[in-house]
Design a protein around this motif. Sequence first.
Motif, PDB file in Angstrom:
ATOM      1  N   VAL A   1       0.836  -1.200   0.000  1.00  0.00           N
ATOM      2  CA  VAL A   1       0.000   0.000   0.000  1.00  0.00           C
ATOM      3  C   VAL A   1       0.874   1.254   0.000  1.00  0.00           C
ATOM      4  CG1 VAL A   1      -1.651   1.341   1.362  1.00  0.00           C
ATOM      5  CG2 VAL A   1      -1.968  -1.123   1.081  1.00  0.00           C
ATOM      6  N   THR A   2       1.983   1.196   0.746  1.00  0.00           N
ATOM      7  CA  THR A   2       2.915   2.330   0.754  1.00  0.00           C
ATOM      8  C   THR A   2       3.444   2.612  -0.648  1.00  0.00           C
ATOM      9  OG1 THR A   2       3.597   1.850   3.026  1.00  0.00           O
ATOM     10  CG2 THR A   2       5.080   3.220   1.703  1.00  0.00           C
ATOM     11  N   LEU A   3       3.779   1.552  -1.379  1.00  0.00           N
ATOM     12  CA  LEU A   3       4.267   1.719  -2.751  1.00  0.00           C
ATOM     13  C   LEU A   3       3.175   2.271  -3.667  1.00  0.00           C
ATOM     14  CD1 LEU A   3       6.374  -1.547  -3.178  1.00  0.00           C
ATOM     15  CD2 LEU A   3       7.231   0.779  -2.891  1.00  0.00           C
ATOM     16  N   LEU A   4       1.946   1.789  -3.492  1.00  0.00           N
ATOM     17  CA  LEU A   4       0.843   2.284  -4.318  1.00  0.00           C
ATOM     18  C   LEU A   4       0.640   3.785  -4.107  1.00  0.00           C
ATOM     19  CD1 LEU A   4      -1.747  -0.618  -3.900  1.00  0.00           C
ATOM     20  CD2 LEU A   4      -0.442  -0.054  -5.951  1.00  0.00           C
ATOM     21  N   VAL A   5       0.691   4.207  -2.836  1.00  0.00           N
ATOM     22  CA  VAL A   5       0.537   5.633  -2.539  1.00  0.00           C
ATOM     23  C   VAL A   5       1.739   6.415  -3.067  1.00  0.00           C
ATOM     24  CG1 VAL A   5       0.381   7.340  -0.689  1.00  0.00           C
ATOM     25  CG2 VAL A   5      -0.923   5.202  -0.526  1.00  0.00           C
TER      26      VAL A   5
ATOM     27  N   SER B   1       3.589   5.788  -5.505  1.00  0.00           N
ATOM     28  CA  SER B   1       3.659   5.844  -6.968  1.00  0.00           C
ATOM     29  C   SER B   1       3.084   7.149  -7.516  1.00  0.00           C
ATOM     30  CB  SER B   1       2.917   4.652  -7.578  1.00  0.00           C
ATOM     31  OG  SER B   1       1.519   4.760  -7.380  1.00  0.00           O
ATOM     32  N   TYR B   2       2.228   7.807  -6.737  1.00  0.00           N
ATOM     33  CA  TYR B   2       1.639   9.079  -7.172  1.00  0.00           C
ATOM     34  C   TYR B   2       2.475  10.284  -6.727  1.00  0.00           C
ATOM     35  CZ  TYR B   2      -2.441   6.204  -8.139  1.00  0.00           C
ATOM     36  OH  TYR B   2      -3.283   5.236  -8.637  1.00  0.00           O
ATOM     37  N   ARG B   3       3.556  10.001  -5.976  1.00  0.00           N
ATOM     38  CA  ARG B   3       4.361  11.092  -5.452  1.00  0.00           C
ATOM     39  C   ARG B   3       5.843  10.884  -5.771  1.00  0.00           C
ATOM     40  NH1 ARG B   3       1.533  14.107  -1.839  1.00  0.00           N
ATOM     41  NH2 ARG B   3       3.451  14.867  -0.887  1.00  0.00           N
ATOM     42  N   ILE B   4       6.115  10.244  -6.908  1.00  0.00           N
ATOM     43  CA  ILE B   4       7.496   9.968  -7.301  1.00  0.00           C
ATOM     44  C   ILE B   4       8.178  11.263  -7.714  1.00  0.00           C
ATOM     45  CG2 ILE B   4       8.961   8.803  -9.002  1.00  0.00           C
ATOM     46  CD1 ILE B   4       7.809   6.918  -6.989  1.00  0.00           C
ATOM     47  N   PRO B   5       9.321  11.591  -7.109  1.00  0.00           N
ATOM     48  CA  PRO B   5      10.061  12.784  -7.530  1.00  0.00           C
ATOM     49  C   PRO B   5      10.759  12.547  -8.852  1.00  0.00           C
ATOM     50  CG  PRO B   5      11.289  11.623  -5.862  1.00  0.00           C
ATOM     51  CD  PRO B   5       9.965  10.912  -5.990  1.00  0.00           C
ATOM     52  N   ARG B   6      11.062  13.602  -9.537  1.00  0.00           N
ATOM     53  CA  ARG B   6      11.761  13.497 -10.816  1.00  0.00           C
ATOM     54  C   ARG B   6      13.175  13.005 -10.567  1.00  0.00           C
ATOM     55  NH1 ARG B   6      10.041  15.381 -15.563  1.00  0.00           N
ATOM     56  NH2 ARG B   6       8.421  16.575 -14.486  1.00  0.00           N
ATOM     57  N   GLN B   7      13.608  11.987 -11.337  1.00  0.00           N
ATOM     58  CA  GLN B   7      14.941  11.426 -11.146  1.00  0.00           C
ATOM     59  C   GLN B   7      16.015  12.356 -11.659  1.00  0.00           C
ATOM     60  OE1 GLN B   7      15.001   7.665 -13.121  1.00  0.00           O
ATOM     61  NE2 GLN B   7      14.232   6.571 -11.353  1.00  0.00           N
TER      62      GLN B   7
ATOM     63  N   GLY C   1       8.859  11.960 -19.440  1.00  0.00           N
ATOM     64  CA  GLY C   1       7.989  10.852 -19.085  1.00  0.00           C
ATOM     65  C   GLY C   1       8.614   9.902 -18.087  1.00  0.00           C
ATOM     66  N   SER C   2       9.856  10.159 -17.638  1.00  0.00           N
ATOM     67  CA  SER C   2      10.495   9.225 -16.715  1.00  0.00           C
ATOM     68  C   SER C   2       9.749   9.158 -15.388  1.00  0.00           C
ATOM     69  CB  SER C   2      11.959   9.629 -16.472  1.00  0.00           C
ATOM     70  OG  SER C   2      12.027  10.902 -15.873  1.00  0.00           O
ATOM     71  N   ARG C   3       9.188  10.281 -14.974  1.00  0.00           N
ATOM     72  CA  ARG C   3       8.432  10.297 -13.714  1.00  0.00           C
ATOM     73  C   ARG C   3       7.205   9.408 -13.829  1.00  0.00           C
ATOM     74  NH1 ARG C   3       4.535  13.868 -11.034  1.00  0.00           N
ATOM     75  NH2 ARG C   3       5.018  13.927  -8.809  1.00  0.00           N
ATOM     76  N   ALA C   4       6.498   9.525 -14.948  1.00  0.00           N
ATOM     77  CA  ALA C   4       5.319   8.697 -15.144  1.00  0.00           C
ATOM     78  C   ALA C   4       5.690   7.220 -15.246  1.00  0.00           C
ATOM     79  CB  ALA C   4       4.577   9.138 -16.407  1.00  0.00           C
TER      80      ALA C   4
END
Length: 222
Positions: free
Chosen positions: A84-88, A90-96, A188-191
């Motif tokens: 669940v932590t990963l699912l949440v 996934s919507y807050r991934i910072p730009r690499q 698109g890397s963030r997505a």
Amino acid sequence: MSIEIIGTVLGLALLDTLSPSVIGVTLYVLLAGPRRTAALLGTYLGAVAAAYFALGALLMLGLGAVVPVIDGTALAWGEIVLGVTLLVASYRIPRQGAAPEARSFTVRAMLMLGLGTWLFEFATAVPYFAAIGIMTSAGLAAAQWMALLGAYVLIMVLPGLLLWLAWLALGERTRGRFETWRAKPASGSRATLSWVVWIAGFLIVADAAATLFPGTVTVPWR
């Protein structure tokens, strides 16, 4: 070992081919045109694959020793929390940040760069850890998980191998396209990373749900 387990693990490996570092470093070396390109890229890609294989083997051996003594329900709830932590997340991934670059063209430098790539991407190797968890849950024999892990790390470095083969086959005709790929920001890397993390989180939650609700929830790798 069922075809479902093989398909799931290798499918996660395909997600790991989306990593920008192997592609970026391979393009950098090919376009720079150093002498002994084959030895340099072979060392780099081999180091990345070997590092992930060694880590996977240690995790498989370690998890295999620890998991049987941990209560299955407690472990499953831990998986639920992680998934669940990963699912949440996934919507807050910072730009690499940008992929690391080779500073000198020596075999030793490429070996260190391969290990550096492993360290650079360690924190985002979510599909890899999901695959390790699935192989552990499936209770595979050593010969089985070693073969599957070997196939996984080979797929991980496959983009670099394919770029290398394309360069060998077409040479300078690929330079323009390769330069475009190298210069183009990782749009698109963030997505992409968000989707990778989301899929891995979903698989972890599904695996845990199959433990907590047997007969109600089923997963193909069990």
